[in-house]
Design an enzyme around this catalytic site. Structure first.
Site, PDB file in Angstrom:
ATOM      1  N   GLU A  60       0.810  -1.228   0.000  1.00 39.78           N
ATOM      2  CA  GLU A  60       0.000   0.000   0.000  1.00 39.78           C
ATOM      3  C   GLU A  60       0.837   1.269   0.000  1.00 39.78           C
ATOM      4  OE1 GLU A  60      -2.582  -3.304   1.381  1.00 39.78           O
ATOM      5  OE2 GLU A  60      -0.557  -2.623   1.916  1.00 39.78           O
ATOM      6  N   HIS A 129      -9.288  -5.210  11.566  1.00 39.86           N
ATOM      7  CA  HIS A 129     -10.001  -5.047  10.304  1.00 39.86           C
ATOM      8  C   HIS A 129     -11.390  -4.427  10.497  1.00 39.86           C
ATOM      9  CE1 HIS A 129      -7.592  -8.226   7.790  1.00 39.86           C
ATOM     10  NE2 HIS A 129      -6.825  -7.333   8.389  1.00 39.86           N
TER      11      HIS A 129
END
Length: 326
Positions: A60, A129
């Site tokens: 990322e 998450h």
């Protein structure tokens, strides 16, 4: 009007803008060959080819930096994060480069880029998450933050975000991609920074955004059976925030409840509370109530997660509290 899924609205917005402007491209993990982790880019590789729909490694920080550099050189990238939890790996690029390059270059470089993907919880995905970072990004000058709650808003706001000359954080939800809703046929845009009254009422204002607003709608229906009419405002854009819409409603209802799926310390609801008490204090007939998650990491246990998340019952209790009917 036509009825489509949230994921289809996202795909339509990106595809329409990419047909209009060849400088726009999409990159991210599994956006191409797999049609997107949530199928929000289905068919785009076939239409636009591998140079404009780009599968990336699990890196990322790297692909965020590549996209920002290309934006500074005339492109208009759309970066998809499989979840904004993973954006933390690339957040240095977002905060220290995308948000600041326009000022640091004295206006020589714009950074027209959209970072998009799901935010907040989505069932039993556990602590790392299930996080909502809207307030983190909204705290940063130079970034715009958009959190739509339905397909029509998602499409119109995403098209505006892609055309914006500044970096936009566009936050969706894994639990909304299958939601269906009516979307206008043909071209339309929804301007950033404009909230919308989703339900008119006279007794109390409820401000929310994103998927959690569904619990506000459910609570409002229950409260209506008791003669309490709630006015529900969907922020749609967290930054810039539509303070006028909130203040106008509060001056009418004299009561405010804020529903946000986020940790309680220093969140978006905190900012709304400050703005209202500083600009409309004399209109308030009760203290403002904000409803958030528990002040802990998200649990994995389904029973604990149910207790951790705010819900419609919490909204009903909060509204009755500000109405002095608890």
């Amino acid at each position: 009007m036509k009825t489509i899924q949230f994921r289809e609205a996202i795909c339509e917005a990106m595809s329409e803008e990419m047909r209009r402007d060849e400088s726009i491209y999409l990159m991210g993990e599994e956006v191409a060959e797999y049609n997107g982790a949530y199928k929000a880019s289905k068919g785009m590789l076939d239409e636009f080819g591998a140079k404009r729909v780009i599968d990336t490694p699990i890196a990322e920080l790297g692909f965020a930096g590549i996209a920002i550099g290309s934006a500074m050189n005339g492109n208009r990238p759309i970066v998809e994060y499989m979840t904004f939890n993973f954006s933390l790996v690339g957040i240095d690029q977002i905060i220290n480069n995308a948000a600041k390059i326009r000022q640091m270059s004295g206006g020589q470089f714009n950074c027209p880029i959209v970072f998009r993907g799901p935010t907040a919880s989505a069932g039993q995905l556990a602590a790392t998450h299930s996080q909502a970072f809207e307030n983190w990004f909204a705290n940063t000058p130079g970034l715009k933050v958009v959190v739509p709650s339905n397909p029509a808003d998602a499409k119109g706001l995403l098209k505006s975000a892609i055309r914006d000359n500044d970096p936009v954080i566009f936050m969706e939800s894994e639990q909304m991609y299958g939601d269906k809703g009516e979307v206008p046929e043909g071209e339309y845009l929804i301007p950033l920074g404009v909230a919308e009254i989703k339900r008119k009422g006279t007794d109390v204002t409820i401000v929310s955004f994103g998927k959690i607003i569904k619990d506000a709608y459910k609570a409002a229906e229950e409260l209506a059976k008791e003669g309490i009419e709630c006015e529900i405002i969907d922020l749609r854009t967290v930054r810039p925030m539509d303070h006028d819409a909130i203040l106008t409603s509060v001056k009418k209802t004299n009561r405010l409840v804020i529903l946000e799926e986020a940790w309680p310390f220093g969140n978006v609801a905190t900012e709304i509370t400050y703005q209202v008490q500083s600009q409309a204090f004399d209109y308030l007939d009760a203290p403002i109530v904000k409803i958030n998650t528990a002040d802990t990491p998200a649990p994995y246990s389904p029973e604990l997660l149910k207790e951790w998340l705010p819900n419609s019952d919490d909204v009903v209790k909060a509204v009755k509290k500000v109405m002095y009917r608890d």
